[in-house]
Design a protein around this motif. Structure first.
Motif, short mmCIF file in Angstrom:
data_model
loop_
_atom_site.label_atom_id
_atom_site.label_comp_id
_atom_site.label_asym_id
_atom_site.label_seq_id
_atom_site.Cartn_x
_atom_site.Cartn_y
_atom_site.Cartn_z
N GLU A 71 10.56 16.33 15.11
CA GLU A 71 11.42 16.10 16.27
C GLU A 71 12.49 17.17 16.43
O GLU A 71 13.09 17.30 17.49
CB GLU A 71 12.12 14.75 16.16
CG GLU A 71 11.21 13.56 16.34
CD GLU A 71 11.90 12.23 16.05
OE1 GLU A 71 13.04 12.24 15.53
OE2 GLU A 71 11.29 11.20 16.33
N ASP A 73 14.06 21.32 15.55
CA ASP A 73 13.59 22.71 15.57
C ASP A 73 14.35 23.55 14.56
O ASP A 73 15.32 23.10 13.95
CB ASP A 73 13.78 23.31 16.97
CG ASP A 73 12.83 22.71 17.99
OD1 ASP A 73 11.65 22.51 17.64
OD2 ASP A 73 13.27 22.44 19.13
N GLY A 74 13.91 24.78 14.44
CA GLY A 74 14.63 25.78 13.67
C GLY A 74 14.69 25.52 12.18
O GLY A 74 13.74 25.01 11.56
N ARG A 77 14.05 21.89 10.92
CA ARG A 77 12.63 21.52 10.82
C ARG A 77 12.02 22.11 9.55
O ARG A 77 11.33 21.43 8.81
CB ARG A 77 11.86 22.01 12.04
CG ARG A 77 10.34 21.79 11.87
CD ARG A 77 9.57 22.29 13.03
NE ARG A 77 9.39 21.18 13.95
CZ ARG A 77 8.59 21.20 14.99
NH1 ARG A 77 7.94 22.29 15.31
NH2 ARG A 77 8.47 20.14 15.75
N ARG A 78 12.29 23.39 9.32
CA ARG A 78 11.74 24.06 8.14
C ARG A 78 12.19 23.37 6.85
O ARG A 78 11.39 23.11 5.96
CB ARG A 78 12.19 25.52 8.14
CG ARG A 78 11.66 26.34 7.01
CD ARG A 78 12.20 27.78 7.11
NE ARG A 78 11.76 28.57 6.00
CZ ARG A 78 12.33 28.57 4.80
NH1 ARG A 78 13.37 27.81 4.55
NH2 ARG A 78 11.85 29.32 3.82
N ARG A 123 4.66 29.56 10.62
CA ARG A 123 5.81 30.36 11.06
C ARG A 123 5.66 31.77 10.53
O ARG A 123 5.85 32.01 9.34
CB ARG A 123 7.12 29.73 10.57
CG ARG A 123 7.43 28.41 11.20
CD ARG A 123 8.69 27.84 10.63
NE ARG A 123 9.78 28.81 10.62
CZ ARG A 123 10.83 28.76 11.42
NH1 ARG A 123 10.94 27.80 12.30
NH2 ARG A 123 11.78 29.68 11.34
#
Length: 197
Positions: A71, A73-74, A77-78, A123
């Motif tokens: 849900e 980002d960036g 999330r990682r 990524r």
């Protein structure tokens, strides 16, 4: 001069020796950065104060942790995906026997870890992309490496033949197959997962 009975080692030195030995015993070639990553992972679980950020979902089911990671980002999330993947690898390697007869078993942790590592590997700008790809693609063999370390350090016994057989059925672990063979039991690969409940 006699060698001392005890020698002082840092956690990284201790785990490096055990990871290298386990990789050799499992006949598993790993990238240099991947074996270093496994050492670092074990060091993080020994010293909880070195956790990576965004570990506020500790204790939640893995599926909810994955949903929460997807849900955002960036970097968040990682970090959340990495926490989930590393936790899945650690638990399935060190504590798979404790999952027996629970709502979820080791195969759940394997599938969640594989997915999380594969997501991290996508990524392109991530320096650890190749490591995550290798861990996602070969999750079960690396789980076997951690299981081997666990057994060598006395953290698990791995003596319950039925549990070893069930782990083999759920994951296809080559370590579990060798453990069964050493006890005179040769698992039939054609059985697959169709007999699991």
């Amino acid at each position: 001069m006699d060698r001392p009975l005890l020698r002082e080692q840092s956690p990284a030195e201790f785990f490096r020796d055990h990871i290298e030995g386990a990789l050799a015993r499992q006949h598993l070639a790993a990238g240099g950065l991947t074996s270093y990553y496994l050492v670092e992972l074990l060091c993080r679980f020994v010293s909880p104060e070195t956790r990576i950020p965004f570990n506020d979902d500790h204790g939640q089911p893995l599926a909810l942790r994955l949903a929460r990671a997807l849900e955002v980002d960036g970097l968040e999330r990682r970090a959340r995906l990495r926490n989930l993947a590393d936790f899945s690898l650690f638990v399935s390697g060190f504590y798979s026997d404790s999952l027996h007869r629970r709502f979820v078993d080791v195969d759940y942790y394997v599938s969640m870890g594989e997915y999380a590592y594969a997501s991290l590997a996508r990524r392109e700008e991530d320096a650890l992309g190749e490591v995550y790809a290798e861990l996602g693609r070969r999750f079960v063999p690396f789980m076997d490496v951690l299981t081997d370390v666990s057994e060598q350090t006395g953290q698990s016994r791995g003596r319950d033949v039925l549990r070893i057989y069930e782990r083999w059925l759920r994951t296809g672990s080559s370590l579990a197959a060798r453990q069964l063979a050493s006890r005179g039991i040769y698992p039939n690969a054609s059985i697959g997962r169709r007999f699991l409940q």
